[in-house]
Write a protein that holds these residues in place. Sequence first.
Motif: not given
Lengths: 152, 152
Positions: A4-5, A7-8, A11-12, A15, A32-38, A84, B106, B109, B113-114, B121, B124
């Motif tokens: 799923e990640r 695919r995200y 698509e990111f 875009l 970098l947007m969906v990272s934890d920690p970011p 980011v 986006m 989503r 996902l996160l 986190a 952003n």
Amino acid sequence: MDEERHRYLEEFGLLFGQFGLSRMLGRVLGVLMVSDPPERTAEELAEDVGASRGSISSATRSLVQMGIVQRWSRPGERRDHFRVRPGAWHEIMRREAAALRNFREMAERGLDLLNSQNPDARRNLEEMRDFYAYWEKEMPVILERWEREEER
Amino acid sequence: MDEERHRYLEEFGLLFGQFGLSRMLGRVLGVLMVSDPPERTAEELAEDVGASRGSISSATRSLVQMGIVQRWSRPGERRDHFRVRPGAWHEIMRREAAALRNFREMAERGLDLLNSQNPDARRNLEEMRDFYAYWEKEMPVILERWEREEER
DNA sequence: CGTAACTTTCAATAATTACTGAAACATCAA
DNA sequence: TTGATGTTTCAGTAATTATTGAAAGTTACG
């Protein structure tokens, strides 16, 4: 990193591809947007997006150069970390606003080139020039209002 | 068609290329902008941009489909004529405004996902979502004001 | 210093996208 | 209906852009 990640990220990337940047820049920004920690090291980015070190190097360089991503390193560590930058989206839009000038100037050059008195022939270029001049004036106003609202 | 005009068309095309449309669409639009009278047949377009009939056919189809160019024919004539539609630039911007939604979605989503409670986190993506929601609201306002000012 | 860890550069190549041109299709007038 | 004029489609190819990966470059530390 699950299906799923991935695919995200793809698509990111798409875009951003449609929008004018490269797909790889979009994918890296997506991680970098969906990272934890970011934040992520270059190696982690390479693994997450499934690309070579070379690609990551050039993508991060562009993103840093554009003011969208920050690079930093802890003293006494060889690895760099990327994150980011706060205000990244504002910066992206600021770039778009700056590009409006190119459209206005293209219209002005067209009017010089056309060099005709026929109002029918001039109308489209005049409309283009006026329209982009209008946006050149209005976009900074909206961008500034966002900044003020963010500060609160 | 002189050298200066060809350079103009090429740069018009490049401007649109950077911006997301294809270069050929930009070149065709460029010819139609600097034509006097402001219309051209498919054959004239092919000659002016130095491209094949096939390319012109697909470029004009896209431009018409996007609402940027009008096709029309005089009764009793086989040839079609193309011209830039009044309001074309407004239409192009309207499309950009509509695309903001993809960016907001986006971000949404990404937050799903996160799925983390770590505010660091999430920050952003929240900023991205709020920023594009703001523009989604503001751009139509500015577009409408332009329309009202044009009507006068 | 020298070595290991890490990053960048860039020539080669893969992947994608743009473009052509010829055949098929459409339209008009006789 | 036929022939002339004009347009579209699409398979093939050209041009462009993205990506790799290996060599060269950097940096931290003993």
